[in-house]
Scaffold this motif. Structure first.
Motif, PDB file in Angstrom:
ATOM      1  N   GLN A 155       0.647  -1.549   0.381  1.00  7.26           N
ATOM      2  CA  GLN A 155      -0.147   0.024  -0.148  1.00  7.26           C
ATOM      3  C   GLN A 155       0.064   1.064  -0.171  1.00  7.26           C
ATOM      4  N   TRP A 156       1.705   1.485  -0.530  1.00 11.16           N
ATOM      5  CA  TRP A 156       3.313   2.532  -0.867  1.00 11.16           C
ATOM      6  C   TRP A 156       2.006   3.534  -1.690  1.00 11.16           C
ATOM      7  N   THR A 157       2.800   4.980  -1.314  1.00 10.14           N
ATOM      8  CA  THR A 157       1.774   5.981  -2.423  1.00 10.14           C
ATOM      9  C   THR A 157       3.063   5.640  -3.492  1.00 10.14           C
ATOM     10  N   ALA A 158       2.633   6.068  -4.568  1.00  8.61           N
ATOM     11  CA  ALA A 158       3.422   6.371  -6.135  1.00  8.61           C
ATOM     12  C   ALA A 158       4.969   6.602  -5.729  1.00  8.61           C
ATOM     13  N   GLU A 159       5.284   7.655  -4.917  1.00 12.95           N
ATOM     14  CA  GLU A 159       6.655   8.573  -4.735  1.00 12.95           C
ATOM     15  C   GLU A 159       7.449   7.052  -3.940  1.00 12.95           C
ATOM     16  N   GLU A 160       7.276   6.351  -3.284  1.00  9.88           N
ATOM     17  CA  GLU A 160       7.297   5.158  -2.576  1.00  9.88           C
ATOM     18  C   GLU A 160       7.196   3.995  -3.924  1.00  9.88           C
ATOM     19  N   LEU A 161       6.813   3.642  -4.349  1.00  6.45           N
ATOM     20  CA  LEU A 161       6.590   3.376  -5.634  1.00  6.45           C
ATOM     21  C   LEU A 161       8.368   3.103  -6.442  1.00  6.45           C
ATOM     22  N   ILE A 162       8.133   4.393  -6.837  1.00  8.19           N
ATOM     23  CA  ILE A 162       9.513   5.071  -7.879  1.00  8.19           C
ATOM     24  C   ILE A 162      10.688   5.459  -6.939  1.00  8.19           C
ATOM     25  N   GLU A 163      10.212   5.533  -6.050  1.00  7.31           N
ATOM     26  CA  GLU A 163      11.645   5.298  -5.054  1.00  7.31           C
ATOM     27  C   GLU A 163      12.437   3.928  -5.049  1.00  7.31           C
ATOM     28  N   ASP A 164      11.605   3.033  -4.920  1.00  6.18           N
ATOM     29  CA  ASP A 164      11.889   1.333  -4.874  1.00  6.18           C
ATOM     30  C   ASP A 164      12.527   0.939  -5.966  1.00  6.18           C
ATOM     31  N   PHE A 165      11.506   1.615  -7.039  1.00  7.85           N
ATOM     32  CA  PHE A 165      12.081   1.457  -8.440  1.00  7.85           C
ATOM     33  C   PHE A 165      13.140   1.893  -8.474  1.00  7.85           C
ATOM     34  N   ARG A 166      13.901   3.178  -8.039  1.00  2.28           N
ATOM     35  CA  ARG A 166      15.040   3.781  -8.716  1.00  2.28           C
ATOM     36  C   ARG A 166      16.505   2.910  -7.540  1.00  2.28           C
ATOM     37  N   TYR A 167      15.993   2.205  -6.492  1.00  2.00           N
ATOM     38  CA  TYR A 167      16.988   0.859  -6.066  1.00  2.00           C
ATOM     39  C   TYR A 167      17.238  -0.110  -7.115  1.00  2.00           C
ATOM     40  N   LYS A 168      16.154  -0.067  -7.330  1.00  2.00           N
ATOM     41  CA  LYS A 168      16.138  -1.796  -8.135  1.00  2.00           C
ATOM     42  C   LYS A 168      17.412  -1.249  -9.928  1.00  2.00           C
ATOM     43  N   VAL A 169      17.261  -0.068 -10.424  1.00  2.00           N
ATOM     44  CA  VAL A 169      17.273   0.890 -11.396  1.00  2.00           C
ATOM     45  C   VAL A 169      19.145   1.050 -10.908  1.00  2.00           C
ATOM     46  N   LYS A 170      19.326   1.240  -9.831  1.00  2.00           N
ATOM     47  CA  LYS A 170      21.020   1.475  -9.366  1.00  2.00           C
ATOM     48  C   LYS A 170      21.200   0.124  -8.952  1.00  2.00           C
ATOM     49  N   TRP A 171      21.258  -0.650  -8.414  1.00  2.00           N
ATOM     50  CA  TRP A 171      21.557  -1.986  -8.919  1.00  2.00           C
ATOM     51  C   TRP A 171      22.023  -2.810  -9.330  1.00  2.00           C
ATOM     52  N   LEU A 172      21.542  -2.639 -11.271  1.00  2.00           N
ATOM     53  CA  LEU A 172      21.683  -3.268 -12.067  1.00  2.00           C
ATOM     54  C   LEU A 172      22.411  -2.297 -12.703  1.00  2.00           C
ATOM     55  N   GLU A 173      22.186  -1.270 -12.598  1.00  2.00           N
ATOM     56  CA  GLU A 173      23.040   0.000 -13.652  1.00  2.00           C
ATOM     57  C   GLU A 173      24.993   0.131 -12.657  1.00  2.00           C
ATOM     58  N   ILE A 174      24.580   0.349 -11.594  1.00  2.00           N
ATOM     59  CA  ILE A 174      26.011   0.487 -10.787  1.00  2.00           C
ATOM     60  C   ILE A 174      26.392  -0.855 -10.078  1.00  2.00           C
ATOM     61  N   GLY A 175      26.241  -1.927  -8.961  1.00  2.00           N
ATOM     62  CA  GLY A 175      26.680  -2.903  -8.843  1.00  2.00           C
ATOM     63  C   GLY A 175      25.894  -3.111  -7.715  1.00  2.00           C
ATOM     64  N   ILE A 176      25.803  -3.945  -7.009  1.00  2.00           N
ATOM     65  CA  ILE A 176      25.889  -3.915  -5.628  1.00  2.00           C
ATOM     66  C   ILE A 176      27.233  -4.346  -4.731  1.00  2.00           C
ATOM     67  N   LYS A 177      28.297  -4.484  -5.429  1.00  2.00           N
ATOM     68  CA  LYS A 177      29.389  -4.609  -4.359  1.00  2.00           C
ATOM     69  C   LYS A 177      29.897  -2.880  -4.185  1.00  2.00           C
ATOM     70  N   SER A 178      30.769  -3.187  -3.042  1.00  2.00           N
ATOM     71  CA  SER A 178      31.302  -1.905  -3.034  1.00  2.00           C
ATOM     72  C   SER A 178      32.385  -1.720  -3.725  1.00  2.00           C
ATOM     73  N   LYS A 179      32.589  -0.362  -3.213  1.00  2.00           N
ATOM     74  CA  LYS A 179      33.434   0.278  -4.432  1.00  2.00           C
ATOM     75  C   LYS A 179      35.271  -0.468  -3.953  1.00  2.00           C
ATOM     76  N   ASN A 180      35.812  -0.670  -2.814  1.00  2.00           N
ATOM     77  CA  ASN A 180      37.190  -1.124  -2.272  1.00  2.00           C
ATOM     78  C   ASN A 180      36.918  -2.602  -2.694  1.00  2.00           C
ATOM     79  N   ALA A 181      35.320  -3.964  -2.959  1.00  2.00           N
ATOM     80  CA  ALA A 181      35.650  -4.757  -3.372  1.00  2.00           C
ATOM     81  C   ALA A 181      36.069  -4.672  -4.737  1.00  2.00           C
ATOM     82  N   ASN A 182      35.467  -3.956  -5.733  1.00  2.00           N
ATOM     83  CA  ASN A 182      35.751  -3.599  -7.152  1.00  2.00           C
ATOM     84  C   ASN A 182      36.712  -3.276  -6.951  1.00  2.00           C
ATOM     85  N   GLU A 183      38.036  -2.843  -6.051  1.00  2.00           N
ATOM     86  CA  GLU A 183      39.062  -2.397  -6.667  1.00  2.00           C
ATOM     87  C   GLU A 183      40.203  -3.431  -6.661  1.00  2.00           C
TER      88      GLU A 183
END
Length: 205
Positions: free
Chosen positions: A176-204
């Motif tokens: 029962q999210w608001t539309a804003e909460e829906l978009i916020e959660d979707f942006r998390y997923k986009v970040k995971w896809l575009e940037i990944g979930i490993k820390s910068k230190n792990a990537n280095e």
């Protein structure tokens, strides 16, 4: 699939029947729906229903697949309107869904798809790699610099994207999210896809 008799009637009547089926299926499990209430709404005899469909499950599966095709087409159309910003197109579609009236037929079709319980509706149908739809999808991926090794992988990604959208809409409903909460959660997923979930230190390392 419906019987040939169904496809022989006018497009207007087909749509009218689909709207009745959507109304009966969108908020209930198929086991809670009776043929008798469908034919009553259609103002037809029970025999007329079986002239169009093999059984109740056939009518349900056809309804799910029909509205699934429509929704998926709308998602791709939204991506196309933002051709050089792939995930913004999806975000705009989700924002539009978040503003829908909960009594609208389109919202009911989304609710039907998020509740659909037959696994057959998720079955991947044979796809012609030379079809305009596939070529359009490949062009979208190329414009957005999304790398796929093969057409098969690109088609698999198409199914993944559609599942991602429906998962977001399911979370929106259940929590029962608001539309804003829906978009916020979707942006998390986009970040995971575009940037990944490993820390910068792990990537280095």
């Amino acid at each position: 699939m419906p019987k040939e008799t169904f496809f022989n009637i006018s497009k207007e009547k087909q749509q009218w029947i689909l709207e009745i089926l959507l109304d009966k299926f969108y908020d209930r499990h198929i086991s809670q729906v009776k043929v008798s209430e469908i034919v009553e709404a259609m103002e037809m005899s029970r025999g007329a229903f079986y002239k169009y469909f093999q059984d109740l499950e056939d009518a349900y599966t056809f309804t799910v697949r029909n509205y699934s095709n429509r929704v998926h087409g709308d998602i791709i159309a939204s991506i196309n309107r933002n051709r050089d910003h792939f995930f913004l197109g999806i975000e705009e579609y989700l924002a539009w869904c978040g503003g829908l009236s909960k009594d609208s037929p389109y919202w009911r079709s989304i609710k039907l798809l998020t509740r659909a319980s037959d696994l057959g509706s998720s079955k991947r149908l044979p796809t012609n790699h030379d079809s305009s739809m596939v070529q359009q999808w490949l062009d979208l991926l190329k414009i957005n610099q999304i790398s796929m090794d093969t057409t098969e992988e690109a088609i698999s990604f198409l199914y993944f994207v559609m599942a991602l959208v429906m998962n977001s809409l399911t979370d929106y409903m259940v929590n029962q999210w608001t539309a804003e909460e829906l978009i916020e959660d979707f942006r998390y997923k986009v970040k995971w896809l575009e940037i990944g979930i490993k820390s910068k230190n792990a990537n280095e390392q």
